[in-house]
Design a protein around this motif. Structure first.
Motif, short mmCIF file in Angstrom:
data_model
loop_
_atom_site.label_atom_id
_atom_site.label_comp_id
_atom_site.label_asym_id
_atom_site.label_seq_id
_atom_site.Cartn_x
_atom_site.Cartn_y
_atom_site.Cartn_z
N ALA A 65 -4.97 -7.41 10.82
CA ALA A 65 -3.89 -6.57 10.33
C ALA A 65 -4.47 -5.22 9.89
O ALA A 65 -5.68 -5.10 9.67
N ARG A 66 -3.58 -4.25 9.74
CA ARG A 66 -3.98 -2.93 9.28
C ARG A 66 -3.59 -2.75 7.81
O ARG A 66 -2.49 -3.14 7.40
N LEU A 67 -4.48 -2.14 7.04
CA LEU A 67 -4.21 -1.85 5.64
C LEU A 67 -3.60 -0.46 5.49
O LEU A 67 -3.68 0.36 6.40
N ASP A 68 -3.02 -0.19 4.33
CA ASP A 68 -2.41 1.12 4.08
C ASP A 68 -3.40 2.26 4.26
O ASP A 68 -3.04 3.37 4.66
N CYS A 69 -4.67 1.99 3.95
CA CYS A 69 -5.70 3.03 4.04
C CYS A 69 -6.11 3.34 5.48
O CYS A 69 -6.91 4.25 5.73
N GLY A 70 -5.57 2.58 6.43
CA GLY A 70 -5.87 2.82 7.84
C GLY A 70 -6.96 1.92 8.41
O GLY A 70 -7.18 1.89 9.61
N ILE A 71 -7.64 1.19 7.55
CA ILE A 71 -8.68 0.26 8.01
C ILE A 71 -8.03 -1.00 8.55
O ILE A 71 -7.09 -1.53 7.96
N ARG A 72 -8.54 -1.49 9.67
CA ARG A 72 -8.11 -2.78 10.17
C ARG A 72 -9.06 -3.85 9.64
O ARG A 72 -10.27 -3.62 9.53
N ILE A 73 -8.50 -5.00 9.32
CA ILE A 73 -9.31 -6.14 8.92
C ILE A 73 -9.06 -7.26 9.92
O ILE A 73 -7.92 -7.58 10.24
N GLU A 74 -10.15 -7.77 10.47
CA GLU A 74 -10.09 -8.81 11.51
C GLU A 74 -10.82 -10.05 10.98
O GLU A 74 -11.96 -9.96 10.51
N ASN A 75 -10.14 -11.18 11.04
CA ASN A 75 -10.64 -12.43 10.49
C ASN A 75 -10.86 -13.40 11.65
O ASN A 75 -9.92 -13.73 12.37
#
Length: 264
Positions: free
Chosen positions: A97-107
Motif C-alpha cells: 500500500a501507499r502511505l500519505d507521505c508517498g512511500i510505498r510499503i510492501e510486505n
C-alpha cells in the motif's frame, strides 16, 4: 520538523493463535504500522476487530485458509493496495500500500523452499528461486520510494547464521539462494536496514527453530527476516531494532519482530 513513523514486521505463525503476544507488542512498542506474515487466516476470519480496537483501523489483507497469508494493519491511512503473485500460483504471500507521505510499503512472505536445495528433485525449492527472480524483475522497474519488509526466508551473510559451514547445504543459506537474494538487492540498490544499523559481522538473528530444546543455550539462529529501503530513503532512516526477547514470550512465534523508524 518531521514526524517519525514506526514500522514493525513479524512472521507471527498464526495471528489468531498468538493474539496475546501481538497485543503485548502493540502495547509495549506502539508501532504506527504492523506488517504480519504467515497469518494463516483467510480475510473473513482475520481478527480485524481486535486490531481496530487497538487503533489499527486501516487494514490491507491478503489471507489464505490455514496457510501463508500477509496483512498490513495501520494507524495511518493506506492507499492504492496491491498484491503481487510472485509465486505465480495464487498463494497469499504479498500485500502492499501507499502511505500519505508517498512511500510505498510492501510486505512479503517468501516461500521456505522445502528441505532439499535442488530444484530438480524439490519443486518447492524451484518455486522459491522463481519467486525471488520475479521480485528481482519487479525491483528493476521500481521508480518510487519503497520499503519492503517481511520474511525473506534467506540469511544472506556468513554472519547471518550460527554456523556458515554447517548451513552451506541447508535451505535458507545455500549459495544459490544467497546469489538470488544478492541479485534482488542489486536490482534496486536496496538498502539492508538491519545491517545498516547492526553492521556485519555483528551477531543479528531473527529466527530460532522450535526443534531446539533451549534456543537461548545453543543460539542456533538465522537472520531470515529483513527490512529494505529504496536508496532515496537513506537519509530518513532513523533506527532499527530486532526484538529478540519476544522469542521467549508465551507461545512464541519462531520469528521475532523487526522495527524501523523513518522520518517523514
Amino acid at each position: 520538523m518531521g514526524t517519525t513513523l514506526k514500522i514493525a514486521s513479524w512472521n507471527i505463525n498464526s495471528v489468531r493463535a498468538r493474539t496475546p503476544i501481538v497485543e503485548r507488542l502493540l502495547k509495549e512498542e506502539a508501532p504506527d504500522i504492523l506488517c504480519l506474515q504467515e497469518t494463516k487466516a483467510h480475510n473473513d476470519v482475520f481478527p480485524a476487530s481486535f486490531f481496530r480496537e487497538h487503533g489499527y483501523v486501516h487494514q490491507q489483507l491478503n489471507g489464505q485458509k490455514m496457510h501463508h497469508g500477509v496483512a498490513i494493519v495501520s494507524k495511518v491511512p493506506l492507499h492504492e493496495p496491491g498484491a503481487h503473485d510472485w509465486q505465480d500460483n495464487g498463494e497469499a504471500r504479498h500485500v502492499g500500500a501507499r502511505l500519505d507521505c508517498g512511500i510505498r510499503i510492501e510486505n512479503v512472505y517468501v516461500p521456505a523452499g522445502g528441505d532439499i536445495p535442488d530444484r530438480t528433485v524439490n519443486v518447492k525449492f524451484g518455486q522459491k528461486l522463481d519467486f525471488v527472480e520475479r521480485m528481482t524483475r519487479w525491483s528493476e522497474k521500481l521508480r518510487e520510494p519503497t520499503l519492503i519488509v517481511g520474511d525473506f526466508n534467506i540469511a544472506p551473510l556468513e554472519c547471518d547464521v550460527w554456523s556458515h559451514k554447517a548451513l552451506l547445504d541447508v535451505v535458507s543459506h545455500t549459495p544459490v539462494e544467497v546469489d538470488a537474494l544478492t541479485r534482488l538487492q542489486q536490482a534496486h540498490d536496496w538498502i539492508d536496514i538491519g545491517r545498516t544499523f547492526v553492521p556485519a559481522p555483528e551477531r543479528c538473528f531473527t529466527w530460532w527453530s522450535y526443534r531446539s530444546p533451549d534456543w537461548t543455550k545453543n543460539d542456533r539462529g538465522r537472520r531470515l527476516d529483513h527490512m529494505w529501503a529504496s536508496p532515496a530513503l537513506r537519509d530518513v532512516l532513523a533506527s532499527h531494532q530486532v526484538l529478540e526477547p519476544c522469542r521467549a514470550w508465551t507461545r512464541p512465534s519462531d520469528h521475532v519482530p523487526l522495527i524501523c523508524e523513518i522520518q517523514v
